[in-house]
Design an enzyme around this catalytic site. Sequence first.
Site, PDB file in Angstrom:
ATOM      1  CG  ASP A   1      -1.906   1.153   1.205  1.00  0.00           C
ATOM      2  OD1 ASP A   1      -2.988   0.970   0.653  1.00  0.00           O
ATOM      3  OD2 ASP A   1      -1.577   2.238   1.736  1.00  0.00           O
TER       4      ASP A   1
ATOM      5  CG  ASP B   1      -3.338   3.433  -2.282  1.00  0.00           C
ATOM      6  OD1 ASP B   1      -4.393   2.804  -2.096  1.00  0.00           O
ATOM      7  OD2 ASP B   1      -2.744   4.030  -1.360  1.00  0.00           O
TER       8      ASP B   1
END
Length: 326
Positions: A194, A237
């Site tokens: 992440d 993301d």
Amino acid sequence: MPKSLQKELTKETEQGILFDAGITLTAGGLYGDVSSFVPILTFLSGPALGREIPLVHKQLTIGRGSDCDILIPDPSVSRKHVRIFCREIIKSGERPKLKVVVRDLGSRNGTLVNYRAVHQAVLKPGDKVFLGRVILKFDHRDIAEQGFYDEIYRLATTDSLTSLLNKAAITRFLSEEIAGLSRKKSWVGAVLVDVDGFKGINDRLGHLMGDRVLQSAAGMFRNNIRRRDRIGRFGGDEFLIVLPETGPKGARLLAERMRKALETAIAAELGLAVSITASFGAASARAGSADCGSLVEKADRALYRAKALGRNRTEVYKAYEFEAGR
């Protein structure tokens, strides 16, 4: 038999096979008088959904075993399930014709063609072949159309922004590896990544720069995985890396190598004044005792811990620590 056919058909390999096919399967015969055609098996179900196998070799063995020409890591498929023969039939005064034959190799669940159990059968265009739960469709494909079908498959399995595998394709690959390695009870690793503070990047630098950050991260990840590993975009993301035959130590080492490379790579590539970092959550399990959902969940819990402990770090899921709440 090219080794690349055992695990996957890369774009380069497919193009090479089709080029060879264009030479050997010339116009005429079973496949028409105008164009050149290649006999194709297409996965209608199973872990390789949508993948096509050009049948341009004299014979191919298909099954779950690692020594098969085409490996299908599904437990309902026998280690050596069927053999496909491509036979050239020559009659006096006629051009050669190609006959494609499927032969069952004593499989546990049997082989069906169009819902009928067979020991051996000659395949006709449109026939469906059942190997356990996996369904293949036999057809012939005009070489001139192959680029179109390649592009359709690419669009169905690729994330448009990063050119990595999309979420469906990367999770399918993880399931495929778990099934394929279950007999040997080998380790399978999963790493969730992440990007730290990605919302802030979009807010400060704009969404176009945010897209460039994701593209740069994707390129860096792609260049740092092993040949057998795969990476896909798992969310906005977030990225998922699948590591076949990799235990906790190996997953940590790979994740740490990527984390350290990311600290400087993106900022340098995009000319940013601040470093872009990411948090990594890794998990590994024996293939016989795991499934895709549980392994990703463990990696997600490790990622959550990495975020909670300050970000820009790698955490590895350890059952005794997480269950004790440490």
